[in-house]
Design a protein around this motif. Sequence first.
Motif, mmCIF file in Angstrom:
data_model
loop_
_atom_site.group_PDB
_atom_site.id
_atom_site.type_symbol
_atom_site.label_atom_id
_atom_site.label_comp_id
_atom_site.label_asym_id
_atom_site.label_seq_id
_atom_site.Cartn_x
_atom_site.Cartn_y
_atom_site.Cartn_z
ATOM 1 N N CYS A 46 -30.057 -23.850 42.158
ATOM 2 C CA CYS A 46 -30.391 -25.379 42.628
ATOM 3 C C CYS A 46 -28.972 -25.924 42.276
ATOM 4 C CB CYS A 46 -31.450 -25.961 42.253
ATOM 5 S SG CYS A 46 -31.927 -27.791 42.912
ATOM 6 N N GLN A 47 -28.620 -25.977 40.974
ATOM 7 C CA GLN A 47 -27.157 -26.565 40.759
ATOM 8 C C GLN A 47 -26.080 -26.089 41.659
ATOM 9 O OE1 GLN A 47 -26.938 -28.870 38.457
ATOM 10 N NE2 GLN A 47 -24.806 -29.249 38.667
ATOM 11 N N ALA A 48 -26.099 -24.835 42.276
ATOM 12 C CA ALA A 48 -25.055 -24.464 43.131
ATOM 13 C C ALA A 48 -25.066 -25.251 44.392
ATOM 14 C CB ALA A 48 -25.059 -22.984 43.359
ATOM 15 N N ALA A 49 -26.419 -25.235 44.730
ATOM 16 C CA ALA A 49 -26.942 -25.989 45.982
ATOM 17 C C ALA A 49 -26.641 -27.677 46.213
ATOM 18 C CB ALA A 49 -28.165 -25.875 46.606
ATOM 19 N N TRP A 50 -26.752 -28.089 44.879
ATOM 20 C CA TRP A 50 -26.485 -29.749 44.595
ATOM 21 C C TRP A 50 -25.001 -29.989 44.759
ATOM 22 C CZ3 TRP A 50 -28.006 -34.506 44.392
ATOM 23 C CH2 TRP A 50 -27.178 -35.262 43.564
ATOM 24 N N LYS A 51 -24.170 -29.032 44.122
ATOM 25 C CA LYS A 51 -22.669 -29.189 44.179
ATOM 26 C C LYS A 51 -22.340 -29.323 45.619
ATOM 27 C CE LYS A 51 -21.542 -27.553 39.537
ATOM 28 N NZ LYS A 51 -21.044 -26.571 38.744
ATOM 29 N N LYS A 52 -22.832 -28.348 46.456
ATOM 30 C CA LYS A 52 -22.732 -27.799 47.910
ATOM 31 C C LYS A 52 -22.868 -29.393 48.693
ATOM 32 C CE LYS A 52 -22.705 -24.673 51.517
ATOM 33 N NZ LYS A 52 -23.020 -25.573 52.727
ATOM 34 N N PHE A 53 -24.014 -29.833 48.534
ATOM 35 C CA PHE A 53 -24.441 -31.136 49.060
ATOM 36 C C PHE A 53 -23.670 -32.387 48.635
ATOM 37 C CE2 PHE A 53 -26.832 -35.130 48.090
ATOM 38 C CZ PHE A 53 -27.373 -35.458 49.469
ATOM 39 N N LEU A 54 -23.211 -32.631 47.469
ATOM 40 C CA LEU A 54 -22.235 -33.561 47.180
ATOM 41 C C LEU A 54 -21.204 -33.440 47.892
ATOM 42 C CD1 LEU A 54 -22.751 -33.698 43.257
ATOM 43 C CD2 LEU A 54 -23.800 -35.073 44.925
ATOM 44 N N ILE A 55 -20.479 -32.269 48.205
ATOM 45 C CA ILE A 55 -19.288 -32.110 48.839
ATOM 46 C C ILE A 55 -19.503 -32.318 50.269
ATOM 47 C CG2 ILE A 55 -17.507 -30.368 49.643
ATOM 48 C CD1 ILE A 55 -17.917 -29.101 46.673
ATOM 49 N N ASP A 56 -20.589 -31.576 51.030
ATOM 50 C CA ASP A 56 -20.907 -31.663 52.442
ATOM 51 C C ASP A 56 -21.220 -33.109 52.686
ATOM 52 O OD1 ASP A 56 -20.468 -28.986 52.361
ATOM 53 O OD2 ASP A 56 -22.752 -28.582 52.482
ATOM 54 N N PHE A 57 -21.749 -33.929 52.062
ATOM 55 C CA PHE A 57 -22.413 -35.293 52.570
ATOM 56 C C PHE A 57 -21.667 -36.414 51.744
ATOM 57 C CE2 PHE A 57 -25.669 -32.327 53.336
ATOM 58 C CZ PHE A 57 -25.718 -32.218 54.875
ATOM 59 N N GLY A 58 -20.831 -36.047 51.014
ATOM 60 C CA GLY A 58 -19.881 -37.149 50.214
ATOM 61 C C GLY A 58 -20.965 -38.106 49.260
ATOM 62 N N ALA A 59 -22.155 -37.753 48.768
ATOM 63 C CA ALA A 59 -22.779 -38.600 48.260
ATOM 64 C C ALA A 59 -22.281 -39.045 46.804
ATOM 65 C CB ALA A 59 -24.329 -37.808 47.910
ATOM 66 N N LYS A 60 -22.470 -40.519 46.795
ATOM 67 C CA LYS A 60 -21.844 -41.189 45.571
ATOM 68 C C LYS A 60 -23.148 -41.928 44.936
ATOM 69 C CE LYS A 60 -17.214 -41.054 47.000
ATOM 70 N NZ LYS A 60 -15.977 -41.663 47.168
ATOM 71 N N TYR A 61 -23.145 -42.187 43.626
ATOM 72 C CA TYR A 61 -24.383 -43.013 42.909
ATOM 73 C C TYR A 61 -23.585 -43.936 41.663
ATOM 74 C CZ TYR A 61 -26.716 -38.956 45.085
ATOM 75 O OH TYR A 61 -27.060 -38.133 46.047
#
Length: 349
Positions: A253-268
């Motif tokens: 899931c951590q790997a999927a999370w990192k990919k999600f941050l890159i793909d969708f440019g999510a910022k918090y």
Amino acid sequence: MGSARILDGVTLLLYFVGVVLGVPVSTSSPATQKISPEIGVTTGKSLADSSTPTIENTSGLSELEDECQFAWQRFLIDFGAKYKNANETEKRRNVFCANWRAIVEHNVQYEKWAEPFKKDINQWTDHTIEERTSPAPEISKEETTTSVSKIENYDIICQAAWEKFLIDFKPTYQDDTETEKRRNVFCDNFKSIHKHNVQYDLGNISFKKGINQWSDLTVEEWKNKQRPALNPEFSKIETTTKISKDKKDDSTCQAAWKKFLIDFGAKYQDETETEKRRTIFCDNWKAIQEHNVQFELGVQSFKKGINQWSDLTVEEWKTKQRPNLAPEFSKEETTTKISKEKKYKKNVF
């Protein structure tokens, strides 16, 4: 003498001219002339009134009734409907036509997008709603005999299917009692599969069923086969396996999370918000993985994937789809909603 002959000739000539020009020789009024009864126009009318006679429907049926009669004849052929006598036939035809008209009216609304689905003729169209929903009437002796023969015929068919099942899947049972029990379960499942596939053939269900290696098991037995209970000595191993599996899932899931941050440019805003979003993402990710396993097994009809909303809960996603408007827009929004509802009701009714 010559003058007399000339006068006679003039008279004869005028007579022939009158015949050619069609000058009427009758003294009766045009308003009282009779027209041939074969045309179907009443006598005593002027030619002007009867120049375009109305053609009557000699069959005695309106255009809509003609169409219903055609649909009724097709219904009798398609579903092989038969009735006791002429009175019963006429009764059923009237019920059919009433249902047919309702179906036509419904489908007109469907074409206008006022109804979400389309209706059609089926084997029950000659029945009223009350007849379709009422309990079955008492069965006569003749019907009982037919039912018994039908059951006997079904048993013969099931026996053949059972013997083929034994050959195809080669199941083994403890004794004759267990074999008979399994045969009964199989026949119940076989009957259920047959009913399901009839509905499939009628277009009411989107998939077809068939016999497989589990067809001699009840639903509960099949579930237990899919989730076998482990012996107590394996409980510790099972717990350890579950913990190691959870760790593996967290790593994946951590790997999927990192990919999600890159793909969708999510910022918090901060680390607390980031961790909250990661936890929600992982919960969604696990649910997606479990769903897709069911898809691979053929239990689910579609596959899920990660998208820009995967770090939101369901409630948060709903709020995103329905953003709150500023107070000054509330009155306008309410007015729009009311007019929209009125427009919808007008389209429907």
